[in-house]
Design a protein around this motif. Sequence first.
Motif, mmCIF file in Angstrom:
data_model
loop_
_atom_site.group_PDB
_atom_site.id
_atom_site.type_symbol
_atom_site.label_atom_id
_atom_site.label_comp_id
_atom_site.label_asym_id
_atom_site.label_seq_id
_atom_site.Cartn_x
_atom_site.Cartn_y
_atom_site.Cartn_z
ATOM 1 N N GLY A 8 0.750 -1.161 0.044
ATOM 2 C CA GLY A 8 -0.021 -0.147 -0.176
ATOM 3 C C GLY A 8 0.771 1.296 0.062
ATOM 4 N N SER A 9 2.133 1.220 -0.598
ATOM 5 C CA SER A 9 2.675 2.623 -0.647
ATOM 6 C C SER A 9 3.366 2.815 -2.293
ATOM 7 C CB SER A 9 3.709 2.644 0.468
ATOM 8 O OG SER A 9 4.610 3.872 0.019
ATOM 9 N N VAL A 10 3.420 4.054 -2.565
ATOM 10 C CA VAL A 10 4.099 4.421 -3.675
ATOM 11 C C VAL A 10 4.900 5.532 -3.480
ATOM 12 C CG1 VAL A 10 2.220 3.621 -5.327
ATOM 13 C CG2 VAL A 10 2.042 5.858 -4.427
ATOM 14 N N LEU A 21 8.693 1.508 3.337
ATOM 15 C CA LEU A 21 8.687 0.897 4.306
ATOM 16 C C LEU A 21 7.799 -0.383 4.131
ATOM 17 C CD1 LEU A 21 8.871 2.635 7.721
ATOM 18 C CD2 LEU A 21 10.429 0.899 6.804
ATOM 19 N N GLY A 22 6.698 0.074 3.179
ATOM 20 C CA GLY A 22 5.724 -0.993 2.698
ATOM 21 C C GLY A 22 6.163 -2.217 2.137
ATOM 22 N N ALA A 23 7.581 -1.888 1.359
ATOM 23 C CA ALA A 23 8.116 -3.164 0.646
ATOM 24 C C ALA A 23 8.402 -4.095 1.581
ATOM 25 C CB ALA A 23 8.950 -2.470 -0.329
ATOM 26 N N PRO A 89 0.543 1.729 5.291
ATOM 27 C CA PRO A 89 1.162 2.477 6.181
ATOM 28 C C PRO A 89 -0.042 3.457 6.824
ATOM 29 C CG PRO A 89 1.271 3.585 4.081
ATOM 30 C CD PRO A 89 0.581 2.164 3.690
ATOM 31 N N GLU A 90 0.275 4.179 7.936
ATOM 32 C CA GLU A 90 -0.596 5.060 8.382
ATOM 33 C C GLU A 90 -0.092 6.384 7.925
ATOM 34 O OE1 GLU A 90 -2.307 4.784 12.419
ATOM 35 O OE2 GLU A 90 -1.210 6.631 12.872
ATOM 36 N N TYR A 91 -1.076 7.062 7.335
ATOM 37 C CA TYR A 91 -0.832 8.634 6.626
ATOM 38 C C TYR A 91 -1.965 9.311 7.344
ATOM 39 C CZ TYR A 91 2.427 7.465 2.885
ATOM 40 O OH TYR A 91 3.460 6.901 2.112
ATOM 41 N N ALA A 129 -2.090 1.639 14.014
ATOM 42 C CA ALA A 129 -3.431 1.093 14.622
ATOM 43 C C ALA A 129 -4.569 1.992 14.184
ATOM 44 C CB ALA A 129 -3.176 1.035 16.047
ATOM 45 N N ARG A 130 -4.349 3.174 14.131
ATOM 46 C CA ARG A 130 -5.571 4.231 13.760
ATOM 47 C C ARG A 130 -6.001 3.908 12.267
ATOM 48 N NH1 ARG A 130 -1.847 8.013 17.094
ATOM 49 N NH2 ARG A 130 -0.428 7.261 15.550
ATOM 50 N N ALA A 131 -4.871 3.591 11.315
ATOM 51 C CA ALA A 131 -5.207 3.472 9.988
ATOM 52 C C ALA A 131 -5.992 2.155 9.944
ATOM 53 C CB ALA A 131 -4.165 3.246 9.187
HETATM 54 C C1 LIG Z 1 2.066 12.111 4.331
HETATM 55 C C2 LIG Z 1 2.462 11.317 5.552
HETATM 56 C C3 LIG Z 1 1.580 11.151 6.640
HETATM 57 C C4 LIG Z 1 1.877 10.331 7.732
HETATM 58 N N1 LIG Z 1 1.243 10.029 8.776
HETATM 59 C C5 LIG Z 1 1.499 9.343 9.791
HETATM 60 C C6 LIG Z 1 0.565 9.142 10.833
HETATM 61 O O1 LIG Z 1 -0.514 9.383 10.905
HETATM 62 N N2 LIG Z 1 1.088 8.089 11.766
HETATM 63 C C7 LIG Z 1 2.208 7.444 11.859
HETATM 64 O O2 LIG Z 1 2.429 6.852 12.526
HETATM 65 N N3 LIG Z 1 3.183 7.814 10.860
HETATM 66 C C8 LIG Z 1 2.790 8.723 9.810
HETATM 67 N N4 LIG Z 1 3.702 8.931 9.014
HETATM 68 C C9 LIG Z 1 5.161 8.395 8.784
HETATM 69 C C10 LIG Z 1 5.000 6.815 8.089
HETATM 70 O O3 LIG Z 1 4.662 5.780 9.177
HETATM 71 C C11 LIG Z 1 6.509 6.403 7.500
HETATM 72 O O4 LIG Z 1 6.764 7.527 6.546
HETATM 73 C C12 LIG Z 1 6.432 5.383 6.845
HETATM 74 O O5 LIG Z 1 7.618 5.068 6.368
HETATM 75 C C13 LIG Z 1 5.271 5.316 5.648
HETATM 76 O O6 LIG Z 1 5.048 4.335 4.802
HETATM 77 P P1 LIG Z 1 5.966 4.089 3.563
HETATM 78 O O7 LIG Z 1 7.330 4.199 3.625
HETATM 79 O O8 LIG Z 1 5.495 2.542 2.931
HETATM 80 O O9 LIG Z 1 5.234 4.929 2.401
HETATM 81 C C14 LIG Z 1 3.262 9.832 7.745
HETATM 82 C C15 LIG Z 1 3.901 9.891 6.616
HETATM 83 C C16 LIG Z 1 3.722 10.469 5.521
HETATM 84 C C17 LIG Z 1 4.549 10.879 4.267
#
Ligand SMILES: Cc1cc2nc3c(=O)[nH]c(=O)nc-3n(C[C@H](O)[C@H](O)[C@H](O)COP(=O)(O)O)c2cc1C
Length: 220
Positions: A8-10, A21-23, A89-91, A129-131
């Motif tokens: 779930g990440s691009v 990190l999703g990879a 991931p949680e965004y 967890a919130r996501a």
């Molecule tokens: C736009 C954005 C929003 C984020 N929001 C959260 C969040 O709400 N909670 C959290 O624990 N981490 C948050 N993060 C940090 C992510 O957990 C971390 O960047 C993680 O590596 C994201 O996964 P990815 O690398 O596979 O995209 C956020 C990161 C981004 C880029």
Amino acid sequence: MKFLVFLGSVRESTPPRPARLGARVSLACESLLKKVYPEHEVEIIDPLDLNLGDIFKPEFAYSRKQVPADLKQLADKIAEADGYVMVSPEYNHSMSPALAHLLNHFGSSLFSYKPSVIVTYSAGQWGGARAAVSMRTFLSELGCLPVSAMIHVPNAATVFNEEGRTNSKEAQDEWDSYMNRTMAQLVWWAEGAKQQRESLDPNSLIQTFQRDPSQRNAPK
Ligand SMILES: Cc1cc2nc3c(=O)[nH]c(=O)nc-3n(C[C@H](O)[C@H](O)[C@H](O)COP(=O)(O)O)c2cc1C
């Protein structure tokens, strides 16, 4: 059986570091499933390998002869799969927009009557967890009901390396055991659902709408 792991990440850019990190988490899910259930097939679906087009147009919105190749191929894989691992991931306390965007391209009939698993992760301590909470609603609406157990990976960059492995056998055993609590539920439900789909086609009981979703509305 066949299982698809949706990555779930691009996000290839940084910061925050490391990207995608999703990879790592998807690889960890794939290796666990292959290790514990070698009789089943597992494939990671990486949105970066797909051409979804610049403007959103779902697979079901194309005339059948004009569905783009990537959408057609993935639609077939989703239809053939017996269960799904949704890695997000949680965004901003929500599920990944990249994952929602990918899944929104496909109708629920492709996912329905099969189980799914919710896997969330984060760079920080909450493991997404919130996501995960809103993913239950999303996946239920898609028809692939999530099993009760979930996988959350806090501090994912220190838990899994780029191959999706931990840094010691002890840690690997602990993570395998934790993750398999959820994956065992997935495999159990997938087996049951497959048998039941084969003995009774759910579409023979539950009519899908023909024209538009309002046909499912309560009577006036
Ligand atoms: C736009 C954005 C929003 C984020 N929001 C959260 C969040 O709400 N909670 C959290 O624990 N981490 C948050 N993060 C940090 C992510 O957990 C971390 O960047 C993680 O590596 C994201 O996964 P990815 O690398 O596979 O995209 C956020 C990161 C981004 C880029």
